[in-house]
Each structure stands twice: as C-alpha cells, then as structure tokens.
Design a protein around this motif. Structure first.
Motif, PDB file in Angstrom:
ATOM      1  N   ALA A  36       0.874  -1.167  -0.132  1.00 28.90           N
ATOM      2  CA  ALA A  36       0.048   0.091   0.033  1.00 28.90           C
ATOM      3  C   ALA A  36       0.998   1.373  -0.239  1.00 28.90           C
ATOM      4  O   ALA A  36       0.463   2.442  -0.446  1.00 28.90           O
ATOM      5  N   ARG A  37       2.014   1.088   0.674  1.00 26.76           N
ATOM      6  CA  ARG A  37       2.889   2.534   0.692  1.00 26.76           C
ATOM      7  C   ARG A  37       3.452   2.487  -0.886  1.00 26.76           C
ATOM      8  O   ARG A  37       3.646   3.608  -1.176  1.00 26.76           O
ATOM      9  N   ILE A  38       3.868   1.656  -1.403  1.00 26.77           N
ATOM     10  CA  ILE A  38       4.206   1.599  -2.773  1.00 26.77           C
ATOM     11  C   ILE A  38       3.367   1.846  -3.796  1.00 26.77           C
ATOM     12  O   ILE A  38       3.598   2.963  -4.822  1.00 26.77           O
ATOM     13  N   ILE A  39       2.095   1.283  -3.782  1.00 29.81           N
ATOM     14  CA  ILE A  39       1.238   1.601  -4.657  1.00 29.81           C
ATOM     15  C   ILE A  39       0.351   2.825  -4.656  1.00 29.81           C
ATOM     16  O   ILE A  39       0.178   3.509  -5.774  1.00 29.81           O
ATOM     17  N   ARG A  40       0.051   3.175  -3.463  1.00 23.99           N
ATOM     18  CA  ARG A  40      -0.602   4.607  -3.058  1.00 23.99           C
ATOM     19  C   ARG A  40      -2.181   4.651  -4.020  1.00 23.99           C
ATOM     20  O   ARG A  40      -2.223   5.551  -4.416  1.00 23.99           O
ATOM     21  N   GLY A  41      -2.692   3.274  -3.810  1.00 17.10           N
ATOM     22  CA  GLY A  41      -3.947   3.204  -4.633  1.00 17.10           C
ATOM     23  C   GLY A  41      -4.459   1.901  -4.373  1.00 17.10           C
ATOM     24  O   GLY A  41      -4.076   1.078  -3.537  1.00 17.10           O
ATOM     25  N   ARG A  42      -5.499   1.680  -5.311  1.00 20.83           N
ATOM     26  CA  ARG A  42      -6.288   0.385  -5.119  1.00 20.83           C
ATOM     27  C   ARG A  42      -5.362  -0.751  -5.459  1.00 20.83           C
ATOM     28  O   ARG A  42      -4.476  -0.646  -6.319  1.00 20.83           O
ATOM     29  N   MET A  43      -5.561  -1.805  -4.932  1.00 21.40           N
ATOM     30  CA  MET A  43      -4.655  -3.217  -5.264  1.00 21.40           C
ATOM     31  C   MET A  43      -5.680  -4.311  -4.670  1.00 21.40           C
ATOM     32  O   MET A  43      -6.669  -4.254  -3.896  1.00 21.40           O
ATOM     33  N   ILE A  73       9.085  -6.762  -6.830  1.00 17.24           N
ATOM     34  CA  ILE A  73       8.162  -5.769  -7.116  1.00 17.24           C
ATOM     35  C   ILE A  73       8.415  -5.794  -8.730  1.00 17.24           C
ATOM     36  O   ILE A  73       9.470  -5.736  -9.375  1.00 17.24           O
ATOM     37  N   GLY A  74       7.157  -6.143  -9.333  1.00 18.54           N
ATOM     38  CA  GLY A  74       7.038  -6.105 -10.859  1.00 18.54           C
ATOM     39  C   GLY A  74       6.445  -4.900 -11.585  1.00 18.54           C
ATOM     40  O   GLY A  74       6.419  -4.003 -10.688  1.00 18.54           O
ATOM     41  N   ARG A  75       5.966  -5.106 -12.892  1.00 11.10           N
ATOM     42  CA  ARG A  75       5.227  -3.945 -13.413  1.00 11.10           C
ATOM     43  C   ARG A  75       3.877  -3.590 -12.660  1.00 11.10           C
ATOM     44  O   ARG A  75       3.827  -2.566 -12.549  1.00 11.10           O
ATOM     45  N   THR A  76       3.160  -4.652 -12.359  1.00 18.41           N
ATOM     46  CA  THR A  76       1.799  -4.290 -11.810  1.00 18.41           C
ATOM     47  C   THR A  76       1.867  -5.024 -10.389  1.00 18.41           C
ATOM     48  O   THR A  76       0.810  -5.084  -9.656  1.00 18.41           O
ATOM     49  N   SER A  77       2.654  -5.860 -10.047  1.00 21.23           N
ATOM     50  CA  SER A  77       2.361  -6.600  -8.814  1.00 21.23           C
ATOM     51  C   SER A  77       3.469  -6.570  -7.877  1.00 21.23           C
ATOM     52  O   SER A  77       4.656  -6.336  -8.196  1.00 21.23           O
ATOM     53  N   ILE A  78       3.217  -7.010  -6.638  1.00 20.76           N
ATOM     54  CA  ILE A  78       4.360  -6.687  -5.674  1.00 20.76           C
ATOM     55  C   ILE A  78       4.034  -8.124  -4.860  1.00 20.76           C
ATOM     56  O   ILE A  78       2.696  -8.580  -4.413  1.00 20.76           O
ATOM     57  N   THR A  79       5.097  -8.787  -4.390  1.00 21.98           N
ATOM     58  CA  THR A  79       4.974 -10.115  -3.737  1.00 21.98           C
ATOM     59  C   THR A  79       5.586  -9.948  -2.367  1.00 21.98           C
ATOM     60  O   THR A  79       6.684  -9.320  -2.169  1.00 21.98           O
ATOM     61  N   VAL A  80       4.967 -10.319  -1.270  1.00 18.94           N
ATOM     62  CA  VAL A  80       5.260 -10.006   0.111  1.00 18.94           C
ATOM     63  C   VAL A  80       5.245 -11.534   0.853  1.00 18.94           C
ATOM     64  O   VAL A  80       4.626 -12.248   0.602  1.00 18.94           O
ATOM     65  N   VAL A  93       4.056 -19.552  13.955  1.00 21.88           N
ATOM     66  CA  VAL A  93       2.704 -20.271  13.825  1.00 21.88           C
ATOM     67  C   VAL A  93       2.456 -20.218  12.139  1.00 21.88           C
ATOM     68  O   VAL A  93       1.891 -21.366  11.955  1.00 21.88           O
ATOM     69  N   THR A  94       2.683 -19.319  11.507  1.00 22.56           N
ATOM     70  CA  THR A  94       2.415 -19.343   9.957  1.00 22.56           C
ATOM     71  C   THR A  94       3.275 -18.544   9.610  1.00 22.56           C
ATOM     72  O   THR A  94       4.041 -17.309   9.756  1.00 22.56           O
ATOM     73  N   GLU A  95       3.256 -18.835   8.150  1.00 20.71           N
ATOM     74  CA  GLU A  95       4.125 -17.917   7.078  1.00 20.71           C
ATOM     75  C   GLU A  95       3.417 -18.088   5.751  1.00 20.71           C
ATOM     76  O   GLU A  95       2.919 -19.168   5.583  1.00 20.71           O
ATOM     77  N   ALA A  96       3.338 -17.067   4.899  1.00 21.04           N
ATOM     78  CA  ALA A  96       2.702 -17.022   3.722  1.00 21.04           C
ATOM     79  C   ALA A  96       3.572 -16.140   2.568  1.00 21.04           C
ATOM     80  O   ALA A  96       4.262 -15.182   3.125  1.00 21.04           O
ATOM     81  N   LEU A  97       3.356 -16.385   1.336  1.00 22.05           N
ATOM     82  CA  LEU A  97       4.104 -15.635   0.148  1.00 22.05           C
ATOM     83  C   LEU A  97       2.675 -15.273  -0.404  1.00 22.05           C
ATOM     84  O   LEU A  97       1.948 -16.071  -1.248  1.00 22.05           O
ATOM     85  N   VAL A  98       2.283 -13.759  -0.602  1.00 20.54           N
ATOM     86  CA  VAL A  98       1.176 -13.144  -0.964  1.00 20.54           C
ATOM     87  C   VAL A  98       1.657 -12.284  -2.207  1.00 20.54           C
ATOM     88  O   VAL A  98       2.524 -11.343  -1.801  1.00 20.54           O
ATOM     89  N   THR A  99       0.877 -12.314  -3.320  1.00 12.68           N
ATOM     90  CA  THR A  99       1.203 -11.314  -4.347  1.00 12.68           C
ATOM     91  C   THR A  99      -0.013 -10.385  -4.439  1.00 12.68           C
ATOM     92  O   THR A  99      -1.256 -11.043  -4.307  1.00 12.68           O
ATOM     93  N   TYR A 100       0.071  -9.189  -4.550  1.00  6.47           N
ATOM     94  CA  TYR A 100      -1.006  -8.115  -4.836  1.00  6.47           C
ATOM     95  C   TYR A 100      -0.663  -7.411  -6.125  1.00  6.47           C
ATOM     96  O   TYR A 100       0.402  -7.427  -6.576  1.00  6.47           O
ATOM     97  N   VAL A 101      -1.725  -7.141  -6.769  1.00  5.08           N
ATOM     98  CA  VAL A 101      -1.784  -6.427  -8.048  1.00  5.08           C
ATOM     99  C   VAL A 101      -2.362  -5.010  -7.916  1.00  5.08           C
ATOM    100  O   VAL A 101      -3.233  -4.649  -7.358  1.00  5.08           O
ATOM    101  N   ALA A 102      -1.578  -3.895  -8.388  1.00  9.65           N
ATOM    102  CA  ALA A 102      -2.010  -2.637  -8.392  1.00  9.65           C
ATOM    103  C   ALA A 102      -3.267  -2.533  -9.615  1.00  9.65           C
ATOM    104  O   ALA A 102      -3.256  -3.128 -10.723  1.00  9.65           O
ATOM    105  N   ILE A 105       2.690   0.095 -11.412  1.00 11.37           N
ATOM    106  CA  ILE A 105       3.111   0.539 -10.191  1.00 11.37           C
ATOM    107  C   ILE A 105       3.959   1.635 -10.260  1.00 11.37           C
ATOM    108  O   ILE A 105       4.823   1.800 -11.168  1.00 11.37           O
ATOM    109  N   PRO A 106       3.693   2.766  -9.752  1.00 10.49           N
ATOM    110  CA  PRO A 106       4.369   4.080  -9.814  1.00 10.49           C
ATOM    111  C   PRO A 106       5.933   3.881  -9.534  1.00 10.49           C
ATOM    112  O   PRO A 106       6.071   3.105  -8.472  1.00 10.49           O
ATOM    113  N   ARG A 107       6.724   4.027  -9.939  1.00  5.59           N
ATOM    114  CA  ARG A 107       8.107   4.187  -9.700  1.00  5.59           C
ATOM    115  C   ARG A 107       8.874   5.480  -9.257  1.00  5.59           C
ATOM    116  O   ARG A 107       8.322   6.599  -9.914  1.00  5.59           O
TER     117      ARG A 107
END
Length: 140
Positions: free
Chosen positions: A58-65, A94-101, A119-128, A138-140
């Motif tokens: 959210a800090r990087i995209i600064r918009g909907r995702m 960080i890709g062109r439209t996506s971010i993996t966390v 207790v838990t771990e995960a790899l999650v990808t979000y797209v702007a 994603i704004p650069r």
C-alpha cells in the motif's frame, strides 16, 4: 516414539522474530474466532495475513490493489485464544503491476509473554488496479 511421527513437537523451541522484516500488525484472537477444535480458525488467520501483507505494498502502490495469489501458506503451530500475534513482512519482488510479500506470524502464548513461536508463514502477491479493477503499472 511419538504416536504421530510427522506431528510438530508439543512445545516447539522458542523463535526469534525476524530482524529483516517490518512489524506491520499485532492482534489478539478471541473466542469467536475458533474452529470446532477450539483453536483459531485457519481462515481467520489467513484473513489477518492478507491484511498484514497489504501494508507494505500500500505504501508503494498508493492506490487500489487486489490480492491475486498466495504461492505458499504454511500453518506451523495452532493459534490459541489470547495469543498475541505479531505479523512481520518484507517485499520480496516488485514487478510492473504486482508486488510479492513474505509474511511471518509469531505468537506470544497467553501465559508465556516474551517467548515467541512461529505459527504461520505465507507468500502473497498483490496487483495494483485502477478504478475499473484492471491491472495498472506501479508508480516508480
């Protein structure tokens, strides 16, 4: 020998929260969040991981995702009512439209404050996305 050799130990060794990730969320699960066994429902934990994982993008995209993928989700130990859960995350790509966390979740057990258990771990990808829900750069 254990009755279930593949089961995790009853009292896992204390863990240390990662120093290379940012603490993005702390939450205490309540009785309404339990499953039929009295442990915290996995879906509740997954929802919290999704929220925690979205903080840094959210800090990087600064918009909907939108969440578009969960490559890996591992439940290492049960989560219990009253545990203090700490969610740590870091951006792995960080890709062109996506971010993996990468998100790691540690519990401080109700009666063992200061001792952390992973207790838990995960790899999650979000797209702007734009206002129409379409992927956008994603704004650069």
């Amino acid at each position: 020998m254990s009755a279930n050799p593949g089961a995790p130990p009853a009292h896992p060794a204390p863990a240390t929260p990662p120093s290379n990730k940012e603490l993005v969320l702390k939450v205490i699960p309540m009785p309404a969040d339990t499953n039929g066994n009295g442990d915290i429902f996995g879906g509740w934990v997954m929802a919290q991981v999704d929220l925690a994982g979205s903080v840094l993008p959210a800090r990087i995209i600064r918009g909907r995702m939108a969440t578009v993928a969960v490559k890996e989700f591992i439940f290492k130990q049960p989560v219990r009512v009253g545990d203090i859960l700490s969610f740590y995350s870091s951006v792995t790509r960080i890709g062109r439209t996506s971010i993996t966390v990468d998100v790691e979740v540690f519990a401080e057990r109700f009666r063992e404050q200061g001792a952390f258990v992973k207790v838990t771990e995960a790899l999650v990808t979000y797209v702007a996305i734009d206002d129409n829900g379409k992927p956008q750069a994603i704004p650069r």
